[in-house]
Design a protein around this motif. Structure first.
Motif, PDB file in Angstrom:
ATOM      1  N   LEU A   1       0.864  -1.173   0.000  1.00 13.40           N
ATOM      2  CA  LEU A   1       0.000   0.000   0.000  1.00 13.40           C
ATOM      3  C   LEU A   1       0.906   1.230   0.000  1.00 13.40           C
ATOM      4  O   LEU A   1       1.641   1.461   0.971  1.00 13.40           O
ATOM      5  CB  LEU A   1      -0.909  -0.007   1.230  1.00 13.40           C
ATOM      6  N   LEU A   2       0.876   1.971  -1.081  1.00 12.32           N
ATOM      7  CA  LEU A   2       1.735   3.147  -1.245  1.00 12.32           C
ATOM      8  C   LEU A   2       0.946   4.390  -0.859  1.00 12.32           C
ATOM      9  O   LEU A   2      -0.057   4.718  -1.493  1.00 12.32           O
ATOM     10  CB  LEU A   2       2.227   3.236  -2.689  1.00 12.32           C
ATOM     11  N   THR A   3       1.397   5.085   0.174  1.00  8.41           N
ATOM     12  CA  THR A   3       0.705   6.288   0.647  1.00  8.41           C
ATOM     13  C   THR A   3       1.115   7.492  -0.190  1.00  8.41           C
ATOM     14  O   THR A   3       2.292   7.845  -0.261  1.00  8.41           O
ATOM     15  CB  THR A   3       1.026   6.546   2.128  1.00  8.41           C
ATOM     16  N   ASP A   4       0.135   8.106  -0.820  1.00 13.08           N
ATOM     17  CA  ASP A   4       0.377   9.282  -1.657  1.00 13.08           C
ATOM     18  C   ASP A   4       0.733  10.484  -0.775  1.00 13.08           C
ATOM     19  O   ASP A   4       0.192  10.640   0.323  1.00 13.08           O
ATOM     20  CB  ASP A   4      -0.888   9.583  -2.463  1.00 13.08           C
ATOM     21  N   HIS A   5       1.643  11.320  -1.268  1.00 12.17           N
ATOM     22  CA  HIS A   5       2.015  12.520  -0.515  1.00 12.17           C
ATOM     23  C   HIS A   5       1.021  13.648  -0.713  1.00 12.17           C
ATOM     24  O   HIS A   5       0.968  14.591   0.096  1.00 12.17           O
ATOM     25  CB  HIS A   5       3.406  12.997  -0.940  1.00 12.17           C
ATOM     26  N   GLU A   6       0.239  13.583  -1.768  1.00 13.53           N
ATOM     27  CA  GLU A   6      -0.702  14.658  -2.056  1.00 13.53           C
ATOM     28  C   GLU A   6      -1.757  14.774  -0.949  1.00 13.53           C
ATOM     29  O   GLU A   6      -2.348  13.791  -0.522  1.00 13.53           O
ATOM     30  CB  GLU A   6      -1.410  14.412  -3.390  1.00 13.53           C
ATOM     31  N   GLY A   7      -1.955  15.999  -0.494  1.00 10.30           N
ATOM     32  CA  GLY A   7      -2.980  16.260   0.512  1.00 10.30           C
ATOM     33  C   GLY A   7      -2.556  15.943   1.929  1.00 10.30           C
ATOM     34  O   GLY A   7      -3.370  16.050   2.854  1.00 10.30           O
TER      35      GLY A   7
ATOM     36  N   PRO B   1       7.529  14.127  -3.735  1.00  9.90           N
ATOM     37  CA  PRO B   1       7.043  13.668  -5.047  1.00  9.90           C
ATOM     38  C   PRO B   1       8.004  12.688  -5.729  1.00  9.90           C
ATOM     39  O   PRO B   1       7.570  11.702  -6.338  1.00  9.90           O
ATOM     40  CB  PRO B   1       6.898  14.969  -5.844  1.00  9.90           C
ATOM     41  N   TRP B   2       9.304  12.946  -5.601  1.00  8.71           N
ATOM     42  CA  TRP B   2      10.301  12.040  -6.185  1.00  8.71           C
ATOM     43  C   TRP B   2      10.231  10.674  -5.530  1.00  8.71           C
ATOM     44  O   TRP B   2      10.252   9.638  -6.210  1.00  8.71           O
ATOM     45  CB  TRP B   2      11.698  12.632  -6.031  1.00  8.71           C
ATOM     46  N   MET B   3      10.125  10.658  -4.197  1.00  3.72           N
ATOM     47  CA  MET B   3      10.062   9.387  -3.473  1.00  3.72           C
ATOM     48  C   MET B   3       8.819   8.593  -3.862  1.00  3.72           C
ATOM     49  O   MET B   3       8.885   7.377  -4.114  1.00  3.72           O
ATOM     50  CB  MET B   3      10.063   9.637  -1.963  1.00  3.72           C
ATOM     51  N   THR B   4       7.683   9.252  -3.911  1.00  2.00           N
ATOM     52  CA  THR B   4       6.450   8.563  -4.288  1.00  2.00           C
ATOM     53  C   THR B   4       6.594   7.946  -5.682  1.00  2.00           C
ATOM     54  O   THR B   4       6.211   6.788  -5.913  1.00  2.00           O
ATOM     55  CB  THR B   4       5.256   9.534  -4.263  1.00  2.00           C
TER      56      THR B   4
END
Length: 362
Positions: free
Chosen positions: A287-293, A309-312
């Motif tokens: 499960l990849l947690t988005d950085h947005e928001g 953003p680069w890490m995601t």
């Protein structure tokens, strides 16, 4: 069961596909009545649990017994003398010495003992003490979880890893998932959660620096490539311990695969040893947690919010490149948990897939 009689050399034979509490009761009963006990694990090539794993599980549970393995691809027909002799050639070759008693819960025990020239000792044939069978375990491991030993549980546990860039809620989500499944009760009440060892390592690293210079900060810390395999191994060790003790699902706040991305983040390239460590044990869902928001929160061990953003993107590309099953979770905290639970439920609904053993004519 015979009472009080002791034997020089006893034999317990089975597929142990996989081993369960009934098998272990049989072996312990035999050990109590024998000076020496051989446990013969017979596996067919068509079966999906490796012989080496079954032997290792039985050795772990019964260190006082001599556990040996043999590949037996002869079909089972209790009415065919020729097939019996083909099996016996394999059995005798693996055991290698005279057998005084054969301990079994199976209907073929009488004939097996006769062919070994041994006494038959029948142990709980009705399965009253441990109402479980290998067939039942293969059909539904979760329903028979209480009858499985730590090694088998670790092998069957569905491992779910939550990963993501700094301050994207990986710890929050992984802990909430573990709590959600624990609330289901029953076998799920022991659902485990594995913390991120890299954070513990970082805290200790900073504390050591401050013991020398109280003014030291996270910005002063530097990492070397040789530190990351240590982190990866410790992460895997913690995961393995938790899988041996928990429910059919385990939630991990990062894993050794993610450690490879963090190596890139700090040192600009991959680490071959970390890659080898990460490849040893497959995980079932990421499960990849988005950085947005998600606001960036500096807790004293984080830096570089501009790198999120680069890490995601790197996590997503590597998950895709390596063929790992994953889901990007986004939205608010509730939406992320709901999406994650739905994905985990779908994973668990798929069940476990064991290859059918060779057919038996009894």
């Amino acid at each position: 069961m015979s009472g009080g009689k002791r034997y020089g050399h006893g034999l317990v034979l089975g597929k142990f596909y996989p081993p369960h509490a009934g098998h272990h009761h049989l072996v312990r009963t035999a050990q109590d009545q024998c000076e020496r006990l051989t446990v013969l694990v017979c596996a067919a090539s068509v079966e999906s649990v490796p012989l080496a794993d079954r032997v290792a599980w039985m050795r772990e549970e019964h260190p006082g017994a001599e556990v040996v393995g043999a590949v037996d691809d002869v079909p089972v027909d209790l009415h065919d003398p020729g097939i019996w002799e083909a099996h016996m050639a394999i059995f005798r070759g693996a055991v290698g010495r005279r057998v005084d008693a054969v301990f079994t819960s199976e209907e073929y025990g009488t004939e097996l003992a006769r062919r070994f020239g041994a006494e038959e000792v029948c142990v709980d044939p009705a399965r009253t003490l441990f109402p479980v069978s290998g067939t039942a375990v293969r059909e539904d491991p979760a329903a028979t979880w209480e009858f499985l030993g730590p090694g088998v549980r670790a092998a069957l546990t569905r491992r779910v890893v939550v990963l993501g860039a700094e301050s994207t809620g990986t710890t929050t989500l992984s802990r909430e998932l573990a709590a959600h499944y624990r609330r289901r009760g029953g076998v799920w009440a022991k659902t485990g959660w594995v913390a991120e060892y890299g954070r513990e390592y970082s805290e200790e690293k900073l504390a050591a620096a401050r013991s020398v210079d109280p003014a030291a900060s996270w910005e002063d810390m530097t990492f070397t490539s040789r530190e990351f395999p240590v982190i990866a191994r410790r992460q895997d060790e913690a995961e393995e311990r938790a899988a041996r003790l928990g429910s059919p699902v385990l939630f991990c706040d990062t894993d050794s695969f993610a450690t490879g991305i963090w190596h890139e983040r700090y040192l600009g390239g991959r680490n071959a040893e970390v890659e080898r460590i990460a490849a040893r044990r497959p995980r079932d869902l990421y499960l990849l947690t988005d950085h947005e928001g998600v606001p960036f929160e500096d807790d004293g061990l984080r830096d570089g919010p501009e790198l999120r953003p680069w890490m995601t993107a790197r996590f997503r590309r590597e998950l895709t490149r390596t063929g790992r099953r994953f889901l990007v979770v986004s939205g608010d905290r509730r939406a992320r948990l709901d999406a994650a639970v739905a994905a985990v439920d779908a994973l668990l609904a798929e069940g476990w897939h064991f290859a059918a053993p060779l057919p038996e004519r009894r």
